[in-house]
Scaffold this active site. Structure first.
Site, PDB file in Angstrom:
ATOM      1  N   SER A 200       0.005  -7.275   4.104  1.00  0.00           N
ATOM      2  CA  SER A 200      -0.795  -8.351   4.680  1.00  0.00           C
ATOM      3  C   SER A 200      -0.122  -9.694   4.390  1.00  0.00           C
ATOM      4  CB  SER A 200      -2.231  -8.276   4.140  1.00  0.00           C
ATOM      5  OG  SER A 200      -3.113  -9.053   4.891  1.00  0.00           O
ATOM      6  N   GLU A 315      -6.069  -1.123  11.941  1.00  0.00           N
ATOM      7  CA  GLU A 315      -6.029  -2.260  11.023  1.00  0.00           C
ATOM      8  C   GLU A 315      -7.310  -3.084  11.042  1.00  0.00           C
ATOM      9  OE1 GLU A 315      -3.718  -3.367   8.912  1.00  0.00           O
ATOM     10  OE2 GLU A 315      -1.856  -2.362   9.469  1.00  0.00           O
ATOM     11  N   HIS A 422      -7.159  -1.707   7.623  1.00  0.00           N
ATOM     12  CA  HIS A 422      -6.249  -2.568   6.876  1.00  0.00           C
ATOM     13  C   HIS A 422      -6.413  -2.298   5.381  1.00  0.00           C
ATOM     14  CE1 HIS A 422      -3.786  -6.243   6.648  1.00  0.00           C
ATOM     15  NE2 HIS A 422      -4.593  -6.703   5.715  1.00  0.00           N
TER      16      HIS A 422
END
Length: 507
Positions: A200, A315, A422
Site C-alpha cells: 500500500s 483490493e 487489501h
C-alpha cells in the site's frame, strides 16, 4: 555486559555492535529480534521538516528488547488504541535467523509498512516465518507520516532551498537503507543483497525508491504489493497545504515567521490540523523524486533491479467495507450508482452496464470491483509491469485465497466477502495480525509464498525449488502467479478477470 562481539561475550548473538554502538536483542525460538534501533536523529525542533540526519553514537549496550515509539499519528479502525504524539520515532527492527551472525551474509528484506502515509509502524509486523523459513534478515522501518512526513510549502522551500520541502518520509526510508548498508553485516546480512518491499503506502515508497536518484545502489530487488505508484504534483500539494497552515494559525507575513510557527506547534495540533486539510504523500522533487515512478518506468531511467509487483483479487472491498458497512450501513444500489457517477463522470453509464449489481453478491461488492479493476489493476499494476519488464526482470502475482482470515478490527458483519481484500496477504508473508490463526492449509500457502519472496530476494527470479517457476512478465503473452487455497499456479488471466479490455475502451 561490554560491547565486545557476541562470540566473545558468549551471548549467543543477542549483543551486536553496530556503527553507532552495541545493541542487545532477544533470542526467541529460531530467530533473534533487535527492536527500536535508531537510524536517524529525532526530527524535532529545528530538525522538524528537514531531511533526516544519521543517528548519533551511544555508549554501553542499548536494549533492543522492545520497539520504539510509533511516528506521530491518530488511532484508526484498523489500528485502534495506537495513536502517537512522539516525534522521536525514526527507528527500525531487525529480525534474524538464530544462526545468522557476522560473516554469514544472508539476503536482507527491508519492509515498509502501509497506512495511507498517515498511519502504521514497523512493529505492526512480526516476520518470524520470513526470517526463519526464508532464512533472511528482515528489517521493518518506521518513517515520518502525515504532515510531519510530507508537508511541502513555498515557505519551507525558501528556508531550505528551492524545491527543498516534502518527501521527508521517503528520505527517512532512504536513510534507513543507508543504515542497512552500514550495519546489516554485523547481524549476519549481506549489504549487497537487499530486497526492498512494501504494501500500500509502503509499496508507494518502493515505487519512489525505484525512481529516486538518492536511493541508487542501496537495494538489489524490489517488491510492490498493492500500489499504483501514484505521486502528487508539487503545485497541487502546496495549494492544498496552504489550508493546513491556516488551520494551525501559522499564516505570517514572512516565510521565516511561518516556518518558526510551524516548528513551534505540538504534534497534537498538527494531527488535528491535518485531518481535514493538506496533501500527505510523495511529491515531485528535484534530486529526490524528479519524475513520477510511472514516467521513470516508461523511460527506463530508474534504479534498475528485478521487480515483483501485484496485489489482491478484490483490493477495494476493504475500503468499501471501512467507509460503509463498518461505520454506517452497507452500500445501496442507489449509492453504488452515485459513487460511480461521481468518480467516472461521462464514463459512468458504460461502467454501470458492465458491472451490474445483479452480477455481484451486493452493491458494495460491485462498487469495490469497479474500483479494483479500473484504477488499480488495469491502470496501475499491469501497465507498470509492462513498462518495467522492458528494462528489468519483472514478475506479477495476485493473491486469491478466498478462505483468508479477517483482520482483527473487522467485527461488523460485511455485506460481501472480505477474504481477498487489501492487506489480506500480509499475514501469509510478513506476520500481520488476524482475527483467527491461519489454518493448516493457509499455513501451507504461507510457506509457499514465503519461498517465492525469499527466492526473489536471493536471485531476483521466481523459481523456488519444488514450486512452479514463474516466467518474466510479458505484456504480449502475460503470465502471472496466482496464490489461492490450492497453492501457487502460473496463470494468464489477470487482465481478463479484471476486464482490462473493457477499461481500455474508456481511456
Amino acid at each position: 555486559m561490554g560491547q565486545g562481539s557476541s562470540a566473545a561475550s558468549g551471548d549467543t548473538g543477542q549483543v551486536v555492535r553496530t556503527a553507532n554502538g552495541a545493541v542487545r536483542g532477544v533470542l526467541d525460538g529460531g530467530h533473534r529480534v533487535f527492536n527500536g534501533i535508531p537510524y536517524a536523529e529525532p526530527p524535532v525542533g529545528e530538525l522538524r521538516w528537514k531531511p533526516p540526519r544519521p543517528a548519533s553514537p551511544w555508549s554501553g549496550v542499548r536494549s533492543a528488547a522492545k520497539p520504539a515509539a510509533d511516528c506521530v499519528q491518530t488511532a484508526v479502525a484498523w489500528r485502534p488504541a495506537a495513536a502517537s504524539t512522539d516525534e522521536d520515532c525514526l527507528s527500525l527492527n531487525v529480525w534474524a535467523p538464530k544462526k545468522a551472525s557476522k560473516g554469514t551474509s544472508r539476503p536482507v528484506a527491508v519492509w515498509f509498512h502501509g497506512g495511507g502515509s498517515v498511519n502504521g509502524a514497523g512493529r505492526d509486523f512480526e516476520p518470524v516465518s520470513m526470517a526463519e523459513q526464508g532464512d533472511l534478515l528482515v528489517v521493518t522501518v518506521n518513517y515520518r507520516l502525515g504532515a510531519l512526513g510530507y508537508l511541502t510549502l513555498p515557505e519551507l522551500d525558501e528556508a531550505g532551498g528551492a524545491g527543498a520541502s516534502g518527501n521527508y518520509g521517503l528520505l527517512d526510508q532512504i536513510e534507513a537503507l543507508r543504515w542497512v548498508e552500514r550495519n546489516i553485516a554485523d547481524f549476519g546480512g549481506d549489504p549487497g543483497q537487499v530486497m526492498i518491499a512494501g504494501q500500500s503506502a509502503g509499496a508507494g515508497g518502493v515505487c519512489a525508491l525505484l525512481a529516486s536518484p538518492e536511493a541508487a545502489g542501496l537495494f538489489t530487488s524490489a517488491v510492490i504489493q498493492s500500489s499504483t505508484c501514484g505521486v502528487t504534483s508539487r503545485e497541487t500539494a502546496q495549494k492544498n497545504n496552504a489550508a493546513f497552515v491556516t488551520a494551525l494559525g501559522c499564516d505570517a507575513r514572512s516565510a521565516p515567521a511561518t516556518v518558526a510557527c510551524l516548528r513551534g506547534k505540538p504534534p497534537s495540533d498538527i494531527i488535528n490540523a491535518q485531518r481535514n486539510t493538506g496533501s500527505w504523500g510523495r511529491v515531485i522533487q528535484e534530486g529526490v523524486l524528479p519524475v513520477t515512478a510511472q514516467e521513470a518506468f516508461r523511460s527506463g531511467d530508474f534504479n534498475r533491479v528485478p521487480v515483483l509487483v501485484g496485489g489482491t483479487a478484490h483490493e477495494d472491498r476493504a475500503f468499501v467495507y471501512e467507509q460503509n458497512d463498518l461505520v454506517s450501513q452497507p452500500v445501496t444500489e442507489a449509492a453504488h450508482a452515485a459513487a460511480v457517477r461521481a468518480q467516472f463522470g461521462t464514463k459512468a453509464d458504460a461502467i454501470l452496464a458492465r458491472y451490474p449489481v445483479s452480477a455481484y453478491e451486493s452493491p458494495g461488492a460491485a462498487l469495490a470491483q469497479v474500483q479494483t479493476d479500473g484504477p488499480r489493476v488495469c491502470s496501475g499494476v499491469l501497465p507498470n509491469a509492462a513498462a518495467l519488464t522492458r528494462t528489468v526482470p519483472t514478475y506479477v502475482y495476485e493473491f486469491r485465497d478466498e478462505t483468508a482470515p479477517l483482520r482483527p478490527y473487522e467485527l461488523v458483519p460485511s455485506s460481501f466477502s472480505l477474504a481477498t481484500q487489501h492487506s489480506a496477504e500480509l499475514p501469509y508473508l510478513w506476520g500481520a495480525n488476524t482475527a483467527t490463526p491461519l489454518s493448516a492449509k493457509q499455513r501451507q500457502l504461507s510457506h509457499d509464498m514465503i519461498a517465492y519472496w525469499a527466492e526473489f530476494a536471493r536471485t531476483g527470479s521466481l523459481a523456488p525449488k519444488g514450486l512452479p517457476a514463474v516466467p518474466r512478465y510479458s505484456a504480449a503473452a502475460p503470465r502471472e502467479v496466482a496464490f489461492d487455497s490450492g497453492g501457487p499456479r502460473v496463470v494468464d488471466d489477470m487482465a481478463v478477470k479484471h476486464q482490462c479490455a473493457f477499461w481500455a475502451t474508456l481511456s
